[in-house]
Design a protein around this motif. Structure first.
Motif, PDB file in Angstrom:
ATOM      1  N   VAL A   5     -37.854  17.453  -4.784  1.00  0.00           N
ATOM      2  CA  VAL A   5     -37.651  16.026  -4.454  1.00  0.00           C
ATOM      3  C   VAL A   5     -36.978  16.140  -2.950  1.00  0.00           C
ATOM      4  CG1 VAL A   5     -36.498  13.980  -5.021  1.00  0.00           C
ATOM      5  CG2 VAL A   5     -37.614  15.645  -7.075  1.00  0.00           C
ATOM      6  N   ILE A  11     -34.106   4.704  -4.188  1.00  0.00           N
ATOM      7  CA  ILE A  11     -35.376   4.682  -5.148  1.00  0.00           C
ATOM      8  C   ILE A  11     -35.502   6.096  -5.708  1.00  0.00           C
ATOM      9  CG2 ILE A  11     -36.994   5.774  -3.191  1.00  0.00           C
ATOM     10  CD1 ILE A  11     -37.741   3.050  -5.649  1.00  0.00           C
ATOM     11  N   ALA A  12     -35.005   7.119  -5.168  1.00  0.00           N
ATOM     12  CA  ALA A  12     -34.986   8.514  -6.081  1.00  0.00           C
ATOM     13  C   ALA A  12     -34.281   8.437  -7.138  1.00  0.00           C
ATOM     14  CB  ALA A  12     -34.864   9.615  -4.844  1.00  0.00           C
ATOM     15  N   TYR A  16     -37.207   7.582  -9.938  1.00  0.00           N
ATOM     16  CA  TYR A  16     -37.712   8.734 -10.224  1.00  0.00           C
ATOM     17  C   TYR A  16     -36.890   9.937 -10.681  1.00  0.00           C
ATOM     18  CZ  TYR A  16     -41.602   6.924  -7.059  1.00  0.00           C
ATOM     19  OH  TYR A  16     -42.596   6.155  -6.339  1.00  0.00           O
ATOM     20  N   PHE A  67     -42.107  15.536  -4.333  1.00  0.00           N
ATOM     21  CA  PHE A  67     -42.079  14.040  -4.204  1.00  0.00           C
ATOM     22  C   PHE A  67     -41.310  13.550  -2.803  1.00  0.00           C
ATOM     23  CE2 PHE A  67     -42.964  14.557  -8.530  1.00  0.00           C
ATOM     24  CZ  PHE A  67     -43.535  13.471  -8.941  1.00  0.00           C
ATOM     25  N   HIS A  69     -39.025  10.875  -0.707  1.00  0.00           N
ATOM     26  CA  HIS A  69     -38.543   9.635  -0.978  1.00  0.00           C
ATOM     27  C   HIS A  69     -37.448   9.393   0.523  1.00  0.00           C
ATOM     28  CE1 HIS A  69     -40.129   9.669  -4.914  1.00  0.00           C
ATOM     29  NE2 HIS A  69     -39.269  10.618  -5.498  1.00  0.00           N
ATOM     30  N   THR A  72     -39.545   5.822   6.004  1.00  0.00           N
ATOM     31  CA  THR A  72     -40.975   5.882   6.407  1.00  0.00           C
ATOM     32  C   THR A  72     -41.240   6.616   7.657  1.00  0.00           C
ATOM     33  OG1 THR A  72     -41.200   3.617   5.306  1.00  0.00           O
ATOM     34  CG2 THR A  72     -42.602   4.113   6.908  1.00  0.00           C
ATOM     35  N   HIS A  75     -42.193   9.918   6.924  1.00  0.00           N
ATOM     36  CA  HIS A  75     -43.310  10.718   6.106  1.00  0.00           C
ATOM     37  C   HIS A  75     -44.392  11.360   6.655  1.00  0.00           C
ATOM     38  CE1 HIS A  75     -42.673   6.848   3.021  1.00  0.00           C
ATOM     39  NE2 HIS A  75     -41.666   7.458   3.159  1.00  0.00           N
ATOM     40  N   ASP A  92     -43.695   7.970  -1.189  1.00  0.00           N
ATOM     41  CA  ASP A  92     -43.419   6.426  -1.309  1.00  0.00           C
ATOM     42  C   ASP A  92     -44.386   5.697  -0.353  1.00  0.00           C
ATOM     43  OD1 ASP A  92     -41.418   6.451  -3.428  1.00  0.00           O
ATOM     44  OD2 ASP A  92     -40.020   6.773  -1.991  1.00  0.00           O
ATOM     45  N   GLY A 119     -46.955   6.147  -3.717  1.00  0.00           N
ATOM     46  CA  GLY A 119     -46.148   5.214  -4.985  1.00  0.00           C
ATOM     47  C   GLY A 119     -46.348   3.936  -5.264  1.00  0.00           C
ATOM     48  N   CYS A 263     -45.815   9.107 -12.576  1.00  0.00           N
ATOM     49  CA  CYS A 263     -45.285  10.314 -12.326  1.00  0.00           C
ATOM     50  C   CYS A 263     -46.185  11.245 -13.246  1.00  0.00           C
ATOM     51  CB  CYS A 263     -43.659  10.332 -12.611  1.00  0.00           C
ATOM     52  SG  CYS A 263     -42.626   9.605 -11.361  1.00  0.00           S
TER      53      CYS A 263
END
Length: 297
Positions: A5, A11-12, A16, A67, A69, A72, A75, A92, A119, A263
Motif C-alpha cells: 500500500v 483515502i487510504a 482502503y 495499491f 494512494h 495524482t 501516479h 486511485d 478506483g 478491492c
C-alpha cells in the motif's frame, strides 16, 4: 498474498485499509516517506511491515499486488515502476491527468500482461450496480460541490471523472454522440455538463462547484420506472408510488460505497492475472481530456 500500500493519506486510511487490514489472506506492507504517519497507521491497523519508500519496499521483498494512494501527480511514475516489475496495480482515479500518459500506461500494462485497475468505486456500489443493465432510456447523474471552483484539469480529472465513468458504465449501449458545456470564470471551472447519446438512450452528467452543498444523485429512468440513489446511501424506487430503501445502520460505509467489492475484484484480478480493460480506461480519460480542452478554450 503480499500486498503493498503506497501513500497513507485520508483515502487510504478511511476507505482502503479498513477493508484490506481485516483480510487474513493478505500480508500487507505500507510505504510512505513520512515516518510519523507510517508508524501511526501501522499501529492503528496493526501492520508490522513498514517501508520508508517504495524503492525500499521493492528492494526488501516481492509483491503480488499494490495499491497506489499517492497524489495524482505521482501516479504515472509509480504505476510505471510497478508495471515494469509486472506487479498487479490498483491506483486511485485518475490514472494520470493527461491522455498521453494514460495511453502510455495502458499500453505498458498490455505489453507486460499485468492487471491494472482504477478506483472507480461507484461501479461496485451496490445501489449503483443494481441499476446497471436495466436498459434505461435516460440516466442523469449530479455531483455538486460547495464553494470549490478550481482549475479545469484538476476538477475534471480528480472529481468529475467519477461522473464520466459512472455514466459510461450505466448506459445500455455504445455512445455515438456527446456534447459538452462548461462555465469558466477567471480561469476557474464553476460548472460542467456532459451529455452522451446512443441508440434509444441519453445520459447527462452535471457538476456545479459552487452549489451550496456537497451532494450526489443518480437517476435511472425508463420502462415505467424511476430509480434514484442519493449520496450513495438512500434509494428511491418509483413505479406509480415511491418506496424508500436506506442504508442499514450496521452496513459498513466501505461496503455501501463499493470499496469492499472493488478491492475483492482487484485482488481476484491480481490472482488470475486478468488483462487490463484498456477500452474502459481510455474511454473515460478521453472524455475527460475533451472536457478540459473545452473549458480551456
Amino acid at each position: 498474498m503480499r500486498v503493498l500500500v503506497i501513500g497513507l493519506g485520508d483515502i487510504a486510511r478511511k476507505a482502503y485499509l479498513p477493508v484490506l487490514a481485516t483480510r487474513p489472506d493478505l500480508e500487507i506492507h505500507l510505504a510512505t516517506r513520512d515516518r510519523s504517519v507510517l508508524d501511526e497507521v501501522g499501529r492503528t491497523f496493526r501492520i508490522q511491515h513498514r517501508h520508508n519508500s517504495v524503492i525500499d519496499a521493492l528492494s526488501a521483498t516481492t509483491f503480488d499486488a499494490a495499491f497506489i494512494h499517492a497524489a495524482t501527480s505521482a501516479h504515472s511514475e509509480l504505476v510505471k515502476l510497478l508495471l515494469e516489475r509486472e506487479i498487479a496495480t490498483f491506483v486511485d482515479k485518475p490514472l494520470a491527468d493527461n491522455l498521453a500518459e494514460v495511453e502510455a500506461l495502458t499500453t505498458l500494462a498490455q505489453t507486460r500482461a499485468t492487471p491494472l485497475q482504477l478506483g472507480f468505486n461507484r461501479r461496485f456500489a451496490p445501489d449503483y450496480a443494481a441499476l446497471r443493465g436495466t436498459n434505461a432510456s435516460l440516466v442523469v447523474m449530479e455531483k455538486h460541490r460547495n464553494a470549490q471552483p478550481d482549475q479545469p484539469r484538476r476538477v475534471i480529472f480528480d472529481d468529475f471523472i467519477h461522473v464520466v465513468d459512472t455514466l459510461l458504465s450505466m448506459v445500455p449501449g455504445p455512445v455515438l454522440r456527446h456534447t459538452i458545456e462548461t462555465n469558466v470564470i477567471d480561469g476557474l471551472l464553476h460548472a460542467v455538463t456532459l451529455t452522451l447519446a446512443g441508440d434509444g438512450f441519453s445520459a447527462i452528467g452535471m457538476m456545479h462547484r459552487d452549489s451550496g452543498l456537497d451532494e450526489e444523485r443518480l437517476d435511472v429512468i425508463g420502462g415505467g420506472a424511476r430509480h434514484t440513489v442519493l449520496n450513495l446511501a438512500d434509494r428511491v424506487d418509483t413505479r406509480g408510488r415511491q418506496s424508500l430503501q436506506r442504508r442499514g445502520d450496521w452496513v459498513p460505509v466501505g461496503r455501501q460505497r463499493g470499496f469492499e467489492a472493488m478491492c475483492d475484484d482487484f485482488l481476484l484480478a491480481a490472482r488470475e492475472r486478468r488483462p487490463v480493460d484498456t477500452a474502459a480506461i481510455l474511454a473515460t480519460h478521453r472524455l475527460c481530456e475533451a472536457i478540459v480542452r473545452h473549458a480551456e478554450q
